[in-house]
Enzyme design. Structure first.
Site, short mmCIF file in Angstrom:
data_model
loop_
_atom_site.label_atom_id
_atom_site.label_comp_id
_atom_site.label_asym_id
_atom_site.label_seq_id
_atom_site.Cartn_x
_atom_site.Cartn_y
_atom_site.Cartn_z
N SER A 136 -3.18 -12.95 2.34
CA SER A 136 -1.92 -13.34 2.38
C SER A 136 -1.88 -14.83 3.30
O SER A 136 -1.83 -14.59 4.37
CB SER A 136 -0.84 -12.19 3.00
OG SER A 136 0.10 -12.81 3.08
N LYS A 162 -2.12 -14.16 -2.06
CA LYS A 162 -0.72 -13.53 -1.87
C LYS A 162 0.45 -15.18 -1.19
O LYS A 162 0.24 -15.07 0.04
CB LYS A 162 -0.76 -12.05 -1.57
CG LYS A 162 0.88 -12.42 -1.27
CD LYS A 162 0.96 -10.29 -0.91
CE LYS A 162 0.93 -10.95 0.48
NZ LYS A 162 1.73 -9.09 1.37
N LYS A 164 3.28 -16.46 0.55
CA LYS A 164 4.79 -16.11 0.82
C LYS A 164 5.73 -16.90 -0.53
O LYS A 164 5.25 -18.20 0.11
CB LYS A 164 5.11 -15.87 2.06
CG LYS A 164 4.48 -14.90 2.81
CD LYS A 164 4.45 -13.65 2.73
CE LYS A 164 3.99 -13.01 3.60
NZ LYS A 164 4.45 -11.29 3.35
N ASP A 189 4.99 -13.26 -2.99
CA ASP A 189 5.72 -12.32 -2.18
C ASP A 189 6.98 -13.13 -1.76
O ASP A 189 6.80 -13.63 -0.86
CB ASP A 189 5.36 -12.29 -0.86
CG ASP A 189 5.33 -10.62 -0.60
OD1 ASP A 189 6.38 -10.27 -0.44
OD2 ASP A 189 4.70 -11.06 1.13
N GLU A 214 6.17 -9.58 -5.97
CA GLU A 214 6.39 -7.94 -4.83
C GLU A 214 7.48 -8.35 -3.92
O GLU A 214 7.95 -9.78 -3.56
CB GLU A 214 5.40 -8.04 -3.52
CG GLU A 214 5.35 -7.70 -3.04
CD GLU A 214 4.38 -8.18 -1.02
OE1 GLU A 214 3.89 -6.79 -0.58
OE2 GLU A 214 3.24 -8.55 -1.34
N ASP A 239 7.56 -3.22 -1.84
CA ASP A 239 6.61 -3.00 -0.61
C ASP A 239 7.99 -2.29 0.43
O ASP A 239 8.04 -0.78 0.23
CB ASP A 239 6.34 -4.28 0.08
CG ASP A 239 6.01 -4.51 1.48
OD1 ASP A 239 5.88 -3.20 1.51
OD2 ASP A 239 6.00 -5.23 1.73
N LYS A 263 1.76 0.65 2.24
CA LYS A 263 1.29 0.23 3.48
C LYS A 263 1.81 1.51 4.35
O LYS A 263 2.48 2.91 4.32
CB LYS A 263 2.36 -0.63 3.78
CG LYS A 263 2.23 -2.33 3.72
CD LYS A 263 3.21 -2.83 4.12
CE LYS A 263 2.47 -4.51 3.58
NZ LYS A 263 4.01 -5.02 4.17
N GLY A 291 -0.79 -5.31 3.66
CA GLY A 291 -0.84 -5.36 5.60
C GLY A 291 0.19 -5.90 6.25
O GLY A 291 1.34 -6.01 6.15
#
Length: 368
Positions: A136, A162, A164, A189, A214, A239, A263, A291
């Site tokens: 990430s 991933k 952001k 994400d 996400e 998520d 998660k 995570g």
């Protein structure tokens, strides 16, 4: 099994570099460690993933300490627990506070595995000897900074990137990444940074052949995600919207997502995580393990969970060295060719480094 003593520690560790998402930037990771001991002196460890501020969900480090000290520990200390699966039922009178519950339950799961003399992965029903790992990447200052990081992680063998995103750092960012890395498995994400009115913008992400986007919409939404998923071809992964088996069931039935990120802390522990995994496997919905910038104890729990068969997408459980100059476990988590080898020692498979834990402990208290 009885937990006869609990040591609760407040920890503070400095990350190697600041981590930025759509909801904030931080570099110091504050969290709780819970050590649960049985009458024979065995210890099981759990890690709270709540942040110091309520930006991911309503829980914080301080609320977790309060719930553990005033409700969860008194309720479970010296009580007979026949199996870790019983913990969630024993705590059912406490509403929400999933991260606090998960902290204690995770320690019970490890204690159970140690008592049985088996790895936590095996106790959970996992069968993999290795797991694929993605990484990430937080929001960077420039395109060049982002591309440089991705190149570094690709060269290290990570299986998925991933990235952001947030309004103003989205379509052009992904276009630039895809231009430089046309074949790298890639996802975005959003951490709930968009609204349904942004459909036209989110549709533009379809051209980049992303594995998923996400949590693009609100953290408590499954209705609008269903509307959005009908309008875009990129799979939506939920998520923050999924806190339980029932949330997952409803989201899948509504067509709100095609993938779910599990998660452990968010759903209240390993038992509920397993239930969601099994549901998704039955309904053909792939899952992966997200995570929360965990230190070594939480990272080890993620690794064990990911050995379950429907975790078919690389998770966020990167190497310890990705985040920390020194982790709190021995050996540290190592990624080789984008994979983690599952440890075979009883429990989480890693030994807590008590000297390092003491170094990063801000405050501790023992309950017996």
């Amino acid at each position: 099994m009885k937990v006869t003593e609990v040591v609760l520690r407040q920890m503070k560790m400095r990350m190697k570099s600041p981590f930025t998402t759509s909801f904030g930037t931080f570099q110091d990771k504050e969290f709780l460690l819970l050590e649960a001991k049985d009458e024979n002196g065995l210890s099981g460890w759990g890690e709270s993933v709540a942040f110091h501020s309520p930006w991911y969900n309503e829980e914080t480090l301080k609320t977790n300490w309060h719930m553990l000290e005033d409700f969860i520990i008194p309720h479970l200390l010296n009580k007979e627990i026949s199996h870790p699966d019983d913990v969630s039922g024993m705590l059912s009178t406490i509403r929400k506070n999933n991260m606090a519950k998960s902290t204690f339950e995770g320690a019970v799961w490890e204690l159970y595995a140690k008592q049985k003399g088996i790895p936590l992965a095996k106790a959970l029903g996992g069968s993999k000897s290795q797991i694929d790992v993605g990484i990430s990447i937080g929001i960077q200052n420039t395109f060049d900074d982002l591309l440089s990081l991705i190149e570094e992680y690709v060269n290290e063998g990570y299986k998925r990137m991933k990235v952001k995103i947030k309004p103003g750092w989205d379509v052009e960012v992904m276009r630039e990444v895809r231009k430089h890395f046309p074949k790298v498995p890639l996802m975005a994400d959003a951490n709930s940074a968009y609204r349904l009115k942004d459909i036209s913008l989110l549709k533009q992400l379809d051209e980049f052949d992303l594995m998923m986007i996400e949590q693009p919409l609100a953290s408590d939404d499954i209705i609008n995600h269903a509307v959005l998923q009908r309008e875009i071809s990129t799979p939506i992964c939920l998520d923050e919207s999924i806190h339980s088996y029932e949330d997952a069931r409803k989201a899948i039935e509504l067509g709100s997502c095609k993938i779910i990120n599990i998660k452990i802390g968010r759903v209240g522990g390993l038992t509920e995580a397993k239930r969601i995994h099994d549901l998704c496997q039955e309904l053909g919905i792939p899952v992966w393990c997200g995570g929360m910038l965990e230190a070594g104890i939480g990272r080890a729990h993620n690794i064990a969970l990911t050995t379950l068969s429907n975790f078919i997408m690389p998770g966020d459980t990167a190497a310890s060295s990705r985040y920390w100059e020194k982790d709190i476990i021995e050996p540290e988590v190592v990624v080789e060719n984008g994979m983690i080898t599952i440890p075979e020692m009883p429990g989480i498979g890693y030994e807590p480094n008590l000297e390092t834990i003491k170094q990063f402990t801000v405050f501790e208290k023992t309950y017996s």
